[in-house]
Write an enzyme that holds these catalytic residues in place. Structure first.
Site, PDB file in Angstrom:
ATOM      1  N   CYS A   2      -5.890  -7.172  -3.201  1.00 47.94           N
ATOM      2  CA  CYS A   2      -7.240  -7.448  -2.722  1.00 47.94           C
ATOM      3  C   CYS A   2      -7.649  -6.353  -1.759  1.00 47.94           C
ATOM      4  O   CYS A   2      -6.811  -5.599  -1.267  1.00 47.94           O
ATOM      5  CB  CYS A   2      -7.277  -8.754  -1.938  1.00 47.94           C
ATOM      6  SG  CYS A   2      -6.945 -10.172  -2.964  1.00 47.94           S
ATOM      7  N   GLY A  28      -9.519  -4.855  -6.444  1.00 48.59           N
ATOM      8  CA  GLY A  28      -9.742  -6.147  -7.080  1.00 48.59           C
ATOM      9  C   GLY A  28     -11.128  -6.218  -7.683  1.00 48.59           C
ATOM     10  O   GLY A  28     -12.108  -5.952  -6.991  1.00 48.59           O
ATOM     11  N   ASN A 103      -5.432 -10.129   2.291  1.00 48.87           N
ATOM     12  CA  ASN A 103      -4.761  -9.279   1.309  1.00 48.87           C
ATOM     13  C   ASN A 103      -3.267  -9.419   1.529  1.00 48.87           C
ATOM     14  O   ASN A 103      -2.788  -9.125   2.616  1.00 48.87           O
ATOM     15  CB  ASN A 103      -5.193  -7.818   1.481  1.00 48.87           C
ATOM     16  CG  ASN A 103      -4.412  -6.849   0.597  1.00 48.87           C
ATOM     17  OD1 ASN A 103      -4.246  -5.690   0.949  1.00 48.87           O
ATOM     18  ND2 ASN A 103      -3.933  -7.284  -0.538  1.00 48.87           N
ATOM     19  N   GLY A 104      -2.574  -9.886   0.502  1.00 47.11           N
ATOM     20  CA  GLY A 104      -1.127 -10.021   0.628  1.00 47.11           C
ATOM     21  C   GLY A 104      -0.627 -11.231  -0.103  1.00 47.11           C
ATOM     22  O   GLY A 104      -1.281 -11.723  -1.032  1.00 47.11           O
ATOM     23  N   CYS A 237       4.215  -1.012   1.972  1.00 48.18           N
ATOM     24  CA  CYS A 237       4.351  -0.889   0.518  1.00 48.18           C
ATOM     25  C   CYS A 237       4.186   0.569   0.072  1.00 48.18           C
ATOM     26  O   CYS A 237       3.122   1.171   0.251  1.00 48.18           O
ATOM     27  CB  CYS A 237       3.283  -1.757  -0.145  1.00 48.18           C
ATOM     28  SG  CYS A 237       3.110  -1.461  -1.905  1.00 48.18           S
ATOM     29  N   TYR A 243       0.081   4.198  -6.479  1.00 49.50           N
ATOM     30  CA  TYR A 243      -0.926   3.735  -7.433  1.00 49.50           C
ATOM     31  C   TYR A 243      -2.160   3.113  -6.799  1.00 49.50           C
ATOM     32  O   TYR A 243      -3.283   3.389  -7.219  1.00 49.50           O
ATOM     33  CB  TYR A 243      -0.281   2.700  -8.365  1.00 49.50           C
ATOM     34  CG  TYR A 243      -1.286   1.899  -9.166  1.00 49.50           C
ATOM     35  CD1 TYR A 243      -1.930   2.460 -10.273  1.00 49.50           C
ATOM     36  CD2 TYR A 243      -1.614   0.587  -8.816  1.00 49.50           C
ATOM     37  CE1 TYR A 243      -2.862   1.725 -10.999  1.00 49.50           C
ATOM     38  CE2 TYR A 243      -2.543  -0.145  -9.545  1.00 49.50           C
ATOM     39  CZ  TYR A 243      -3.165   0.430 -10.631  1.00 49.50           C
ATOM     40  OH  TYR A 243      -4.082  -0.282 -11.337  1.00 49.50           O
ATOM     41  N   CYS A 384       6.811  -7.827  -7.540  1.00 44.46           N
ATOM     42  CA  CYS A 384       6.385  -7.756  -6.132  1.00 44.46           C
ATOM     43  C   CYS A 384       6.005  -9.150  -5.656  1.00 44.46           C
ATOM     44  O   CYS A 384       5.264  -9.863  -6.321  1.00 44.46           O
ATOM     45  CB  CYS A 384       5.189  -6.819  -5.990  1.00 44.46           C
ATOM     46  SG  CYS A 384       4.587  -6.755  -4.282  1.00 44.46           S
ATOM     47  N   CYS A 440       8.422  -0.458   2.119  1.00 46.11           N
ATOM     48  CA  CYS A 440       8.917  -1.508   1.232  1.00 46.11           C
ATOM     49  C   CYS A 440       9.060  -0.876  -0.144  1.00 46.11           C
ATOM     50  O   CYS A 440       8.099  -0.335  -0.691  1.00 46.11           O
ATOM     51  CB  CYS A 440       7.943  -2.679   1.165  1.00 46.11           C
ATOM     52  SG  CYS A 440       8.454  -3.884  -0.086  1.00 46.11           S
ATOM     53  N   CYS A 443      10.082  -3.193  -5.298  1.00 43.13           N
ATOM     54  CA  CYS A 443       9.850  -3.126  -6.750  1.00 43.13           C
ATOM     55  C   CYS A 443      10.770  -2.093  -7.410  1.00 43.13           C
ATOM     56  O   CYS A 443      10.999  -2.150  -8.617  1.00 43.13           O
ATOM     57  CB  CYS A 443       8.375  -2.839  -7.055  1.00 43.13           C
ATOM     58  SG  CYS A 443       7.722  -1.372  -6.272  1.00 43.13           S
TER      59      CYS A 443
END
Ligand code: AMP
Length: 461
Positions: A2, A28, A103-104, A237, A243, A384, A440, A443
């Site tokens: 988001c 989003g 967001n999260g 992240c 990306y 994730c 983080c 992934c």
């Protein structure tokens, strides 16, 4: 997945929030909403679809009068893609009117939900964000204490903008999983997921909101900022830089574009024995990595795809059918560029493998001789749980296949993933000694920082 924005002390609050949301649209595309306060009663307007379709002049200027606004753009999976879950969420409670945009991904959502249900809470939405409002409504004391005590109960990833009748609040979880930045336009502070959303509306980026920080803004002033919790480990992240974020957004003191160029340069070093006629990006996210690759390898950079910009991100459509169809419409190879060539094709990531397989097949139909596929991140082997929508493990091609098996499946002549050490170097602060520690990488490693149980809530972004 988001995007959020908040602005305070501005007569054009809704207009500026919507302009910022347009800049965050890549985070989003399914629903968008704005809550305003400060002039009349707090009011929220949400709808399904793109910001530009939802927020016209009439809605922004006549229906959303306020001096403060928070906005949200949302991406969900199909099951939860509904107007009910479109944010911001607004409630009225003992502390007045409160709205939140998130967001999260709150990983202990179900545990807290059970607790507040026992106390009589009623839920209107199926998203994890709603528990936040329950925690706030059930806490006693000053606004500062209410926010701090509520946040301390949450685990996982949450960057938030919260709006009350006269206050804008920004919060970033103790690990700093998702980005959140502070900026200013004239006498108004802005909080946003990415710096580009602030700069594009004429504001200036000031700084990142720190992991664990709460920032309280009233009447154009930062009334208070404090850490509700400190964590020994920052886990921002790394996939944001690979990306998700816009290339012109600032992260760790440099643009995301810069990090992507470096990813490409490291890839070129990893692939120095491979010869090719051209380096070509998969538009748009592969662009800067391909540029970096070309600079280091001295292989000619070419743009061999035409992208139809009127088709949204292929992945972002909820069902597989829609995904296939939009992907076909989205990218077309240019025959003169690719025919008879050995190419190095660069994309940012392989998730399910369907996009890359489709593109490689397409390029072969246009007469490409050899395709060396290069990916500017390591194999994605874990889902994730912190706010990026990745499919469950069984659908992650790299979780279930070796690199050689993936290469065969894709039909590429060679396949190279950027290794994790190089990715971290590409994304790090300049001269940061402890760089390996701030990201983080769950992934890519399958290791998680918070407890991930079978019931961990994964359906809200
Ligand atoms: P796939 O077909 O699943 O391998 O999709 C990989 C493509 O989707 C890459 O080109 C990425 O640019 C893009 N992508 C990677 N992660 C995501 C995500 N979480 N949401 C949407 N698109 C993504």
């Amino acid at each position: 997945m988001c995007g959020i924005i908040g602005i305070e002390n501005n007569d054009n609050a809704a207009v500026l929030a919507s302009a910022g949301m347009l800049t965050l649209q890549h985070r989003g595309e399914e629903s968008a909403g704005i809550t305003i306060s400060g002039k009349k009663k707090m009011k929220t307007f949400t709808a399904m679809g793109l910001v530009s379709k939802i927020f016209n002049e009439d809605i922004l200027l006549n229906k959303l009068p306020g001096t403060a606004a928070i906005g949200h753009v949302r991406y969900t999976t199909s099951a939860k893609s509904s107007l009910t879950n479109a944010q911001p969420f607004q409630i009225s409670c003992i502390h007045g009117n409160i709205a939140v945009a998130h967001n999260g991904n709150i990983t202990n959502f179900l545990k807290i939900k059970k607790e507040v249900l026992k106390k009589g809470a009623i839920f209107n939405h199926t998203s994890d964000t709603e528990i936040l409002l329950h925690l706030i409504a059930m806490s006693k004391g000053s606004l500062v204490n209410v926010i701090a005590s509520s946040m301390r109960k949450l685990e996982g990833a949450f960057s938030l903008v919260i709006l009350t009748d006269r206050t804008l609040i920004g919060v970033r979880d103790e690990h700093g999983f998702r980005p959140l930045v502070l900026g200013k336009i004239e006498n108004s502070y802005i909080i946003a997921s990415e710096s580009s959303a602030i700069e594009i509306i004429g504001g200036a980026y000031i700084r990142d909101i720190k992991p664990g920080e709460v920032i309280i803004i009233e009447k154009g002033q930062i009334k208070k900022s404090f850490l509700y919790k400190t964590s020994e480990k920052q886990n921002t992240c790394i996939f944001e830089q690979v990306y998700f974020s816009r290339p012109d957004s600032i992260m760790f003191g440099k643009t995301v574009k810069e990090a992507r160029i470096k990813m490409g340069q490291f890839l070129a070093l990893q692939m120095k024995n491979i010869k090719a006629d051209i380096v070509m990006p998969v538009p748009d996210t592969g662009y800067f990595a391909a540029l970096g690759f070309a600079r280091t390898s001295k292989i000619l950079f070419e743009n061999g795809f035409v992208r139809n910009h009127y088709v949204g991100r292929s992945f972002i459509k909820p069902s597989q059918n829609l995904r296939d169809f939009t992907a076909r419409l989205k990218l077309r190879p240019i025959r003169e560029v690719v025919y008879g060539k050995d190419i190095i094709l660069i994309d940012d990531s392989i998730v399910r493998g369907t996009t890359s397989k489709r593109l490689i097949n397409l390029l072969k139909n246009y007469g490409v001789k050899k395709i060396h596929f290069a990916v500017s991140c390591p194999p994605v082997i874990g889902s994730c749980y912190y706010g990026i929508d990745t499919p469950s493990k069984e659908h992650l091609i790299a979780a279930n296949n070796s690199v050689e098996q993936i290469r065969k499946y894709l039909g590429a002549d060679s396949l190279t993933f950027l290794n994790l050490g190089n990715l971290v170097k590409a994304c790090s602060y300049v001269n940061n000694k402890d760089e390996d520690d701030i990201f983080c990488k769950s992934c890519f490693t399958g290791k998680y920082f918070t407890k991930i149980s079978k019931t961990t809530y994964k359906e809200s972004y």
